[in-house]
Motif scaffolding. Structure first.
Motif, short mmCIF file in Angstrom:
data_model
loop_
_atom_site.label_atom_id
_atom_site.label_comp_id
_atom_site.label_asym_id
_atom_site.label_seq_id
_atom_site.Cartn_x
_atom_site.Cartn_y
_atom_site.Cartn_z
N SER A 274 5.93 -5.89 0.80
CA SER A 274 5.71 -5.41 2.12
C SER A 274 4.13 -4.59 2.16
O SER A 274 3.50 -4.41 1.19
N ALA A 275 3.73 -4.27 3.39
CA ALA A 275 2.38 -3.99 3.46
C ALA A 275 2.37 -2.41 2.91
O ALA A 275 1.42 -1.82 2.50
N THR A 276 3.45 -1.80 2.79
CA THR A 276 3.62 -0.48 2.22
C THR A 276 3.61 -0.31 0.76
O THR A 276 3.40 0.44 -0.14
N ASP A 277 3.66 -1.57 0.05
CA ASP A 277 3.52 -1.81 -1.57
C ASP A 277 2.14 -1.81 -1.96
O ASP A 277 1.64 -3.14 -1.93
N ASN A 278 1.46 -0.57 -2.01
CA ASN A 278 0.03 -0.71 -2.07
C ASN A 278 -0.25 0.06 -3.08
O ASN A 278 0.67 0.72 -3.86
N ALA A 279 -1.75 0.49 -3.36
CA ALA A 279 -2.27 1.20 -4.66
C ALA A 279 -1.48 2.76 -4.70
O ALA A 279 -1.38 3.24 -5.74
N SER A 280 -1.40 3.08 -3.53
CA SER A 280 -0.86 4.72 -3.54
C SER A 280 0.82 4.75 -3.43
O SER A 280 1.28 5.94 -3.30
N SER A 281 1.56 3.65 -3.42
CA SER A 281 2.80 3.52 -3.34
C SER A 281 3.43 3.38 -4.72
O SER A 281 2.75 2.87 -5.56
N PRO A 282 4.82 3.79 -4.91
CA PRO A 282 5.36 3.58 -6.23
C PRO A 282 5.19 1.99 -6.63
O PRO A 282 5.38 1.05 -5.83
N PRO A 283 4.84 1.81 -8.05
CA PRO A 283 4.79 0.33 -8.42
C PRO A 283 5.94 -0.41 -8.32
O PRO A 283 7.02 0.23 -9.00
N VAL A 284 5.96 -1.72 -7.94
CA VAL A 284 7.22 -2.48 -7.71
C VAL A 284 6.89 -4.01 -8.27
O VAL A 284 5.73 -4.26 -8.57
#
Length: 147
Positions: free
Chosen positions: A8-18
């Motif tokens: 999703s758009a929230t899976d970015n450089a500042s979010s926990p790695p997935v």
């Protein structure tokens, strides 16, 4: 997606790695369990860096896909969001589904050049061209046998 969620758009450089894993990898690494929620470390594979080797949470199981050799079984595969690659090197393949206009390739090249002139787009092919190229040898063998 077979289980879990996609990126999703929230899976970015500042979010926990997935990551997402395909069904083949899920069966191989988790034969008696569910990979969702588990953590995997991906650092370097075949000479490519895949970002910081921090543990990545498995958020989804994707359906298996065929490789360029349609006769081979699906390979174990992980998918990492491009925004979490920390400048990883190597190519990226994009697949677009839909009916695209005839001049799409030229428009795409122009749009990418406007954003970053150092980026290059390699081959743009339709799915029919991909399938035709991967089955050419088998079709030739069948034709030769029939002849």
């Amino acid at each position: 997606m077979r289980r879990g969620r996609s990126f999703s758009a929230t899976d970015n450089a500042s979010s926990p790695p997935v990551i997402l894993v395909n069904e083949t990898l899920a069966r191989l690494w988790w034969p008696n369990g569910d990979p969702l929620g588990d953590r995997v470390v991906i650092g370097r594979y075949k000479g490519r860096d895949f970002g910081t080797p921090a543990p990545r949470q498995v958020v989804g199981v994707a359906a298996d896909t065929k490789t360029s050799y349609l006769q081979e079984p699906p390979r174990p595969t992980v998918y990492v969001p491009a925004s979490q690659l920390d400048g990883a090197r190597g190519g990226i393949n994009w697949v677009l589904r839909g009916h695209l206009p005839a001049g799409f390739a030229a428009e795409l090249r122009r749009a990418v050049a406007e954003i970053d002139s150092r980026q290059r787009i390699g081959r743009i092919r339709t799915m029919e061209e991909v399938v035709s190229a991967t089955t050419a040898s088998s079709r030739f063998d069948a034709w030769l046998f029939a002849f």
